[in-house]
Design a protein around this motif. Sequence first.
Motif, PDB file in Angstrom:
ATOM      1  N   ALA A 101       0.831  -1.208   0.000  1.00 37.81           N
ATOM      2  CA  ALA A 101       0.000   0.000   0.000  1.00 37.81           C
ATOM      3  C   ALA A 101       0.864   1.256   0.000  1.00 37.81           C
ATOM      4  O   ALA A 101       0.556   2.241  -0.693  1.00 37.81           O
ATOM      5  CB  ALA A 101      -0.932  -0.009   1.214  1.00 37.81           C
ATOM      6  N   ALA A 102       1.951   1.223   0.747  1.00 32.72           N
ATOM      7  CA  ALA A 102       2.853   2.383   0.802  1.00 32.72           C
ATOM      8  C   ALA A 102       3.473   2.651  -0.570  1.00 32.72           C
ATOM      9  O   ALA A 102       3.553   3.801  -1.014  1.00 32.72           O
ATOM     10  CB  ALA A 102       3.940   2.151   1.845  1.00 32.72           C
ATOM     11  N   TYR A 103       3.908   1.599  -1.247  1.00 36.84           N
ATOM     12  CA  TYR A 103       4.516   1.776  -2.568  1.00 36.84           C
ATOM     13  C   TYR A 103       3.513   2.297  -3.590  1.00 36.84           C
ATOM     14  O   TYR A 103       3.842   3.146  -4.431  1.00 36.84           O
ATOM     15  CB  TYR A 103       5.122   0.463  -3.058  1.00 36.84           C
ATOM     16  CG  TYR A 103       6.367   0.064  -2.319  1.00 36.84           C
ATOM     17  CD1 TYR A 103       7.433   0.950  -2.182  1.00 36.84           C
ATOM     18  CD2 TYR A 103       6.485  -1.191  -1.744  1.00 36.84           C
ATOM     19  CE1 TYR A 103       8.578   0.585  -1.500  1.00 36.84           C
ATOM     20  CE2 TYR A 103       7.630  -1.564  -1.051  1.00 36.84           C
ATOM     21  CZ  TYR A 103       8.677  -0.680  -0.936  1.00 36.84           C
ATOM     22  OH  TYR A 103       9.801  -1.043  -0.257  1.00 36.84           O
ATOM     23  N   GLU A 104       2.296   1.783  -3.531  1.00 40.54           N
ATOM     24  CA  GLU A 104       1.289   2.208  -4.494  1.00 40.54           C
ATOM     25  C   GLU A 104       0.942   3.689  -4.322  1.00 40.54           C
ATOM     26  O   GLU A 104       0.761   4.417  -5.304  1.00 40.54           O
ATOM     27  CB  GLU A 104       0.048   1.325  -4.359  1.00 40.54           C
ATOM     28  CG  GLU A 104       0.294  -0.095  -4.888  1.00 40.54           C
ATOM     29  CD  GLU A 104      -0.767  -1.088  -4.464  1.00 40.54           C
ATOM     30  OE1 GLU A 104      -1.691  -0.687  -3.714  1.00 40.54           O
ATOM     31  OE2 GLU A 104      -0.670  -2.262  -4.873  1.00 40.54           O
ATOM     32  N   LYS A 105       0.876   4.144  -3.081  1.00 38.25           N
ATOM     33  CA  LYS A 105       0.623   5.567  -2.832  1.00 38.25           C
ATOM     34  C   LYS A 105       1.834   6.409  -3.232  1.00 38.25           C
ATOM     35  O   LYS A 105       1.702   7.498  -3.788  1.00 38.25           O
ATOM     36  CB  LYS A 105       0.289   5.785  -1.360  1.00 38.25           C
ATOM     37  CG  LYS A 105      -1.033   5.184  -0.941  1.00 38.25           C
ATOM     38  CD  LYS A 105      -1.256   5.324   0.563  1.00 38.25           C
ATOM     39  CE  LYS A 105      -2.563   4.673   0.982  1.00 38.25           C
ATOM     40  NZ  LYS A 105      -2.750   4.715   2.457  1.00 38.25           N
ATOM     41  N   LEU A 106       3.002   5.886  -2.973  1.00 43.02           N
ATOM     42  CA  LEU A 106       4.231   6.598  -3.287  1.00 43.02           C
ATOM     43  C   LEU A 106       4.364   6.812  -4.797  1.00 43.02           C
ATOM     44  O   LEU A 106       4.842   7.865  -5.245  1.00 43.02           O
ATOM     45  CB  LEU A 106       5.422   5.804  -2.756  1.00 43.02           C
ATOM     46  CG  LEU A 106       6.797   6.451  -2.780  1.00 43.02           C
ATOM     47  CD1 LEU A 106       6.823   7.695  -1.900  1.00 43.02           C
ATOM     48  CD2 LEU A 106       7.849   5.437  -2.302  1.00 43.02           C
ATOM     49  N   ALA A 107       3.945   5.838  -5.574  1.00 44.12           N
ATOM     50  CA  ALA A 107       4.085   5.911  -7.027  1.00 44.12           C
ATOM     51  C   ALA A 107       3.371   7.126  -7.616  1.00 44.12           C
ATOM     52  O   ALA A 107       3.764   7.634  -8.669  1.00 44.12           O
ATOM     53  CB  ALA A 107       3.552   4.628  -7.665  1.00 44.12           C
ATOM     54  N   ASP A 108       2.339   7.600  -6.936  1.00 45.62           N
ATOM     55  CA  ASP A 108       1.558   8.733  -7.449  1.00 45.62           C
ATOM     56  C   ASP A 108       2.218  10.089  -7.196  1.00 45.62           C
ATOM     57  O   ASP A 108       1.810  11.087  -7.789  1.00 45.62           O
ATOM     58  CB  ASP A 108       0.161   8.742  -6.812  1.00 45.62           C
ATOM     59  CG  ASP A 108      -0.679   7.553  -7.256  1.00 45.62           C
ATOM     60  OD1 ASP A 108      -0.427   7.037  -8.356  1.00 45.62           O
ATOM     61  OD2 ASP A 108      -1.570   7.142  -6.491  1.00 45.62           O
TER      62      ASP A 108
END
Length: 315
Positions: A101-108
Amino acid sequence: MSDLNRVTVLGAGVLGGQIAWHSAFKGKTVVVYDIAEDAIERARATHDGYSGIYLDQVGANEGDIAATRERLTYSTDLKAAAGEADLVIEAVPEVPDIKLAAYEKLADVLPAHSLIATNSSIFLPRDFAAATGRPDKFCALHFANMIWAMNVAEVMSHPDTSKETLTSVTEFAIEIGMRPIPVRKEQNGYVINTWFVPLLNAAQTLVTNGVATPEDVDRTFMLNGANFGPMGMFDFVGMKTAYDVLAYWGARSGDEQMNRNAAYIKERFLDRGALGVATGSGYYSYPDPTYKRADFLAVPDLAEVPGLVESMLPS
């Protein structure tokens, strides 16, 4: 030079806080990010403590400490924290769904040039590479606890990590005073935790099963010349991380003893808010743990024999 000068650390826990402080001490501009304001406040308080450690043990002066503080900021806003980062070091809890979840939010929110490194102590970088949205710019960079003294950083790639990423991340590790340890094949546990987790699990088994007290486990280890033992290591690692690691591997391997060890830590420490050094209480109380006292390894008086014998008799 790596050109990785603006660093964001995701996760204000024990090791995340250490990475952030040490990187700032070594000249990097650092943002500490966490979703929880109370975690940020704990990190601030812990950094106050690190100032004393760096003055006493690292050779810092008051000017160095002031400069370190100037280079450190704190945020619960991911875009503000990472929107200009050259490097993001992920140090969130060792729970796969939380990391993903952290990586997916970070990607944005990350700039196109940003590199990402996971500080995971047990998972492979390939487990999260796709979620980053930039697998070629992603690898593992795993630090040891007490980063100011245990200055090693394990670097591990996954099949899509670029040579340029590995070069920059390895240079970054050197720039902040680490000895890079190249992990030549992907392996859960890297180098350090491949031997460290079995050590802690074996020590915890002795305590969980009532074979020995935490203090006596540590005495047997410290009599070989170490400054502290496995139970003291639990306190430094942090009880939450220790629980996450033992619970994960216990469930994955079907190891019932490891599951019992995880449950022991949860019931006696996590459920009581005793997280180790970070909260001043774990197997020992801080800042004056008994293992640092002059008499901890001393030969006991003969008057203690009855108590020792009593502890060996069947209950």
